[in-house]
Design a protein around this motif. Structure first.
Motif, short mmCIF file in Angstrom:
data_model
loop_
_atom_site.label_atom_id
_atom_site.label_comp_id
_atom_site.label_asym_id
_atom_site.label_seq_id
_atom_site.Cartn_x
_atom_site.Cartn_y
_atom_site.Cartn_z
N TYR A 180 -7.58 97.88 -43.99
CA TYR A 180 -7.18 96.27 -44.01
C TYR A 180 -7.59 96.16 -42.87
O TYR A 180 -7.52 94.66 -42.64
CB TYR A 180 -6.63 96.20 -45.38
N ASN A 181 -6.18 96.37 -42.08
CA ASN A 181 -5.59 95.47 -40.54
C ASN A 181 -6.96 95.65 -39.77
O ASN A 181 -6.92 94.78 -39.17
CB ASN A 181 -4.57 96.72 -40.02
N SER A 182 -7.46 96.56 -39.87
CA SER A 182 -8.38 96.86 -38.41
C SER A 182 -9.77 95.52 -39.13
O SER A 182 -10.02 94.92 -38.53
CB SER A 182 -9.26 97.66 -38.66
N GLN A 183 -10.31 94.56 -41.15
CA GLN A 183 -10.68 94.33 -40.74
C GLN A 183 -10.18 92.85 -40.52
O GLN A 183 -10.65 91.81 -39.51
CB GLN A 183 -10.88 93.80 -42.10
N ILE A 184 -9.06 92.96 -40.59
CA ILE A 184 -8.13 91.59 -40.49
C ILE A 184 -8.34 91.05 -38.89
O ILE A 184 -8.16 89.77 -38.25
CB ILE A 184 -6.36 92.00 -40.63
N ARG A 185 -8.32 91.77 -38.05
CA ARG A 185 -8.67 91.80 -36.45
C ARG A 185 -9.93 91.22 -35.97
O ARG A 185 -10.08 90.42 -35.48
CB ARG A 185 -8.02 92.72 -35.53
N ALA A 186 -10.51 92.25 -36.87
CA ALA A 186 -11.84 91.77 -36.48
C ALA A 186 -12.04 90.42 -37.35
O ALA A 186 -12.95 89.53 -36.37
CB ALA A 186 -12.97 92.98 -37.17
N LEU A 187 -11.52 89.70 -37.91
CA LEU A 187 -11.69 88.27 -38.85
C LEU A 187 -11.36 87.48 -37.96
O LEU A 187 -11.37 86.34 -37.02
CB LEU A 187 -11.71 87.76 -39.60
N MET A 188 -10.30 87.60 -37.91
CA MET A 188 -9.38 86.99 -36.61
C MET A 188 -9.74 86.42 -35.31
O MET A 188 -9.46 85.27 -34.80
CB MET A 188 -7.99 87.24 -36.11
N GLU A 189 -9.98 87.76 -34.53
CA GLU A 189 -11.24 87.63 -33.11
C GLU A 189 -12.74 86.94 -33.55
O GLU A 189 -12.83 85.90 -32.69
CB GLU A 189 -11.56 88.68 -32.81
N SER A 190 -13.27 86.93 -34.77
CA SER A 190 -14.53 86.04 -35.10
C SER A 190 -14.36 85.04 -35.17
O SER A 190 -14.33 83.80 -34.21
CB SER A 190 -15.45 86.77 -36.24
N ASP A 191 -13.42 84.56 -36.78
CA ASP A 191 -13.36 82.72 -36.92
C ASP A 191 -12.10 82.97 -37.92
O ASP A 191 -12.79 82.93 -38.81
CB ASP A 191 -14.70 81.83 -36.91
N PRO A 192 -11.21 82.89 -37.12
CA PRO A 192 -10.10 82.75 -38.48
C PRO A 192 -10.20 80.98 -39.86
O PRO A 192 -10.12 81.66 -40.57
CB PRO A 192 -8.72 82.35 -37.51
N GLU A 193 -10.37 80.02 -38.61
CA GLU A 193 -10.21 78.82 -39.56
C GLU A 193 -11.87 79.26 -41.41
O GLU A 193 -11.78 78.96 -42.17
CB GLU A 193 -11.41 78.42 -39.21
N ARG A 194 -13.50 80.00 -40.27
CA ARG A 194 -14.17 80.08 -41.39
C ARG A 194 -13.78 81.05 -42.13
O ARG A 194 -14.40 81.25 -43.67
CB ARG A 194 -15.54 80.42 -40.79
N TYR A 195 -13.28 82.43 -41.76
CA TYR A 195 -12.77 83.40 -43.31
C TYR A 195 -10.95 83.16 -43.44
O TYR A 195 -11.06 84.05 -44.01
CB TYR A 195 -13.20 84.46 -42.78
N THR A 196 -10.72 81.90 -43.54
CA THR A 196 -9.57 82.07 -44.22
C THR A 196 -9.22 82.61 -45.61
O THR A 196 -8.47 82.62 -45.74
CB THR A 196 -9.18 79.93 -43.87
#
Length: 221
Positions: free
Chosen positions: A153-169
């Motif tokens: 889950y932490n690896s997914q969180i990092r990936a989504l934060m690096e991609s577009d955190p607002e889009r994946y809120t």
């Protein structure tokens, strides 16, 4: 009738009409925000993003499904012991996680992994066999599995934060909440003598190796 209503509205003072319009616009915004809250995953912008999200959701669902089967196996052996209520409490949280991912997969038409029958059997066997070693064996299994899921889950969180955190809120909120629950289960296992099991590190490493293989395969099959 519409003309009468329009005439009556126009006869009201300007301040009243302005207030009503503002309130109407405010309610419209509330409805829009409410509708958005139902969609955890945004509509994919292209085929690449769709494939990424499907792989991510598929493996998360598989992980929660497997965790449920592990706790089911533990309860089959230790359900009537003093450790039973503790295992049940953790299992109840996993049931909520699985229910949420079932909902997300259905909403986004994501195919679950074809290996669910395998995870059904292997998860139950893993939970039951480690529980046969006693409370310490069940807790050692919990530590190993929940640590693997938390890291994933932490690896997914990092990936989504690096991609577009607002889009994946919304998706980030779900994953973070579930990650925190998994860490609580991990810590609970340590607090209840997981490390006192003979061969603890060997068992833990073997289980985590299996978890990594399951994650890799479930993303793709």
């Amino acid at each position: 009738m519409h003309r009468a209503a329009h005439t009556a509205f126009c006869d009201w003072p300007q301040s009243v009409r302005s207030a009503m319009i503002r309130q109407s616009l405010k309610c419209t915004g509330c409805l829009q925000n409410s509708a958005r809250a139902y969609g955890v995953v945004p509509a994919p912008r292209d085929g690449e993003e769709k494939e990424m999200m499907h792989r991510m959701l598929r493996v998360d669902h598989a992980g929660e499904y497997g965790a449920n089967r592990i706790y089911a196996g533990q309860m089959a052996v230790l359900g009537r012991s003093r450790t039973g209520p503790l295992i049940q409490q953790m299992w109840d949280q996993e049931k909520k996680h699985l229910s949420k991912f079932n909902e997300i997969l259905a909403e986004n038409r994501v195919r679950p992994t074809a290996l669910l029958p395998l995870w059904n059997l292997s998860g139950f066997v893993l939970g039951a066999s480690t529980a046969l070693l006693g409370k310490e064996g069940a807790m050692a299994c919990t530590v190993a599995v929940e640590e693997s899921i938390s890291e994933h889950y932490n690896s997914q969180i990092r990936a989504l934060m690096e991609s577009d955190p607002e889009r994946y809120t919304e998706l980030l909120q779900v994953i973070k909440e579930f990650r925190d629950d998994e860490m609580d289960h991990h810590d609970t296992g340590l607090e209840h003598d997981a490390e006192s099991l003979p061969g603890y590190w060997l068992l833990k490493n073997a289980i985590q190796l299996g978890c990594k293989a399951a994650i890799y395969v479930s993303q793709r099959v």
